[in-house]
Design an enzyme around this catalytic site. Structure first.
Site, PDB file in Angstrom:
ATOM      1  N   GLY A  46      -1.367  -2.690   0.793  1.00  0.00           N
ATOM      2  CA  GLY A  46      -1.502  -1.243   0.694  1.00  0.00           C
ATOM      3  C   GLY A  46      -2.480  -0.878  -0.405  1.00  0.00           C
ATOM      4  CD  GLN A  51      -3.530   1.270  -5.645  1.00  0.00           C
ATOM      5  OE1 GLN A  51      -3.204   1.505  -4.485  1.00  0.00           O
ATOM      6  NE2 GLN A  51      -3.253   0.134  -6.253  1.00  0.00           N
ATOM      7  CB  CYS A  92       0.827  -2.557  -8.024  1.00  0.00           C
ATOM      8  SG  CYS A  92      -0.238  -1.109  -7.904  1.00  0.00           S
ATOM      9  CG  LEU A  93      -3.903  -4.573  -4.430  1.00  0.00           C
ATOM     10  CD1 LEU A  93      -4.808  -4.037  -3.319  1.00  0.00           C
ATOM     11  CD2 LEU A  93      -4.011  -6.075  -4.544  1.00  0.00           C
ATOM     12  CG  HIS A 134       3.856   0.444  -3.946  1.00  0.00           C
ATOM     13  ND1 HIS A 134       4.353  -0.409  -4.903  1.00  0.00           N
ATOM     14  CD2 HIS A 134       2.523   0.547  -4.193  1.00  0.00           C
ATOM     15  CE1 HIS A 134       3.361  -0.790  -5.693  1.00  0.00           C
ATOM     16  NE2 HIS A 134       2.238  -0.227  -5.286  1.00  0.00           N
ATOM     17  CD  GLU A 135      -0.139   1.501  -1.567  1.00  0.00           C
ATOM     18  OE1 GLU A 135      -0.948   2.162  -2.261  1.00  0.00           O
ATOM     19  OE2 GLU A 135       0.135   0.324  -1.827  1.00  0.00           O
ATOM     20  CG  HIS A 138      -0.382   4.136  -6.073  1.00  0.00           C
ATOM     21  ND1 HIS A 138      -0.670   3.823  -7.389  1.00  0.00           N
ATOM     22  CD2 HIS A 138      -0.057   2.962  -5.479  1.00  0.00           C
ATOM     23  CE1 HIS A 138      -0.518   2.531  -7.576  1.00  0.00           C
ATOM     24  NE2 HIS A 138      -0.141   1.976  -6.428  1.00  0.00           N
TER      25      HIS A 138
END
Length: 172
Positions: A46, A51, A92-93, A134-135, A138
């Site tokens: 994701g 991000q 997480c990226l 999660h996304e 963000h």
């Protein structure tokens, strides 16, 4: 398509509330394609606009093992959340190489616009539900570490602030 730079902790942009997408056009579709390529290359499941420095309410995800089921959600809303909860290990990226177990609703129903501006509704469960939530977080300036104890969260933030300082020192 192009691979984009992923913003990492402690960059304050990650805490910024994303604004609604106002127009869905070829430029936005190119951004979506670039985000997917970036997510797959990272590798991740994701990636939210914020991000990659785009403060608009959109994210991409693909929880298939074959990386052949990309989903793009523009201006998403969570319509329903199950009372039943699930615990998944999340990463997480934007917080590379850090993972923690997070408890979230097991099933969510999302309403969103697809890459062509068509309204969609989708029920997701298990990893799909976790990824979408999660996304979605963000887009509201929240990170999965916000679900951890204050002590653990502070340790992670301190670690990434220290890494950022070292990186900055090496660049100068």
């Amino acid at each position: 398509m192009a691979v984009m730079d992923i913003i990492t902790l402690p960059d304050p942009i990650l805490r910024k509330q994303s604004l609604p997408v106002e127009r869905i056009d070829d430029d936005l579709r190119r951004l979506i394609d670039d985000m997917l390529e970036t997510m797959y290359k990272a590798p991740g499941i994701g990636l939210a606009g914020i991000q990659v420095g785009v403060d608009r309410r959109l994210f991409v995800m693909d929880v298939s093992r074959e990386e052949n089921n990309p989903i793009c959600m523009i201006n998403p809303e969570i319509i329903t959340r199950s009372e039943e909860l699930n615990v998944h290990e999340e990463g997480c990226l934007s917080i590379p190489d850090y993972y923690a177990e997070v408890e979230r609703p097991k099933i969510v129903t999302m309403k969103f616009l697809d890459r062509f501006g068509k309204e969609q509704q989708m029920e997701l469960d298990e990893v799909g539900a976790t990824c979408a939530q999660h996304e979605f977080d963000h887009l509201n300036g929240a990170l999965f570490i916000d679900y951890l104890s204050k002590l653990r969260r502070d340790r992670v933030i301190k670690k990434f602030a220290k890494l950022a300082k070292q990186k900055e020192k090496n660049i100068l």
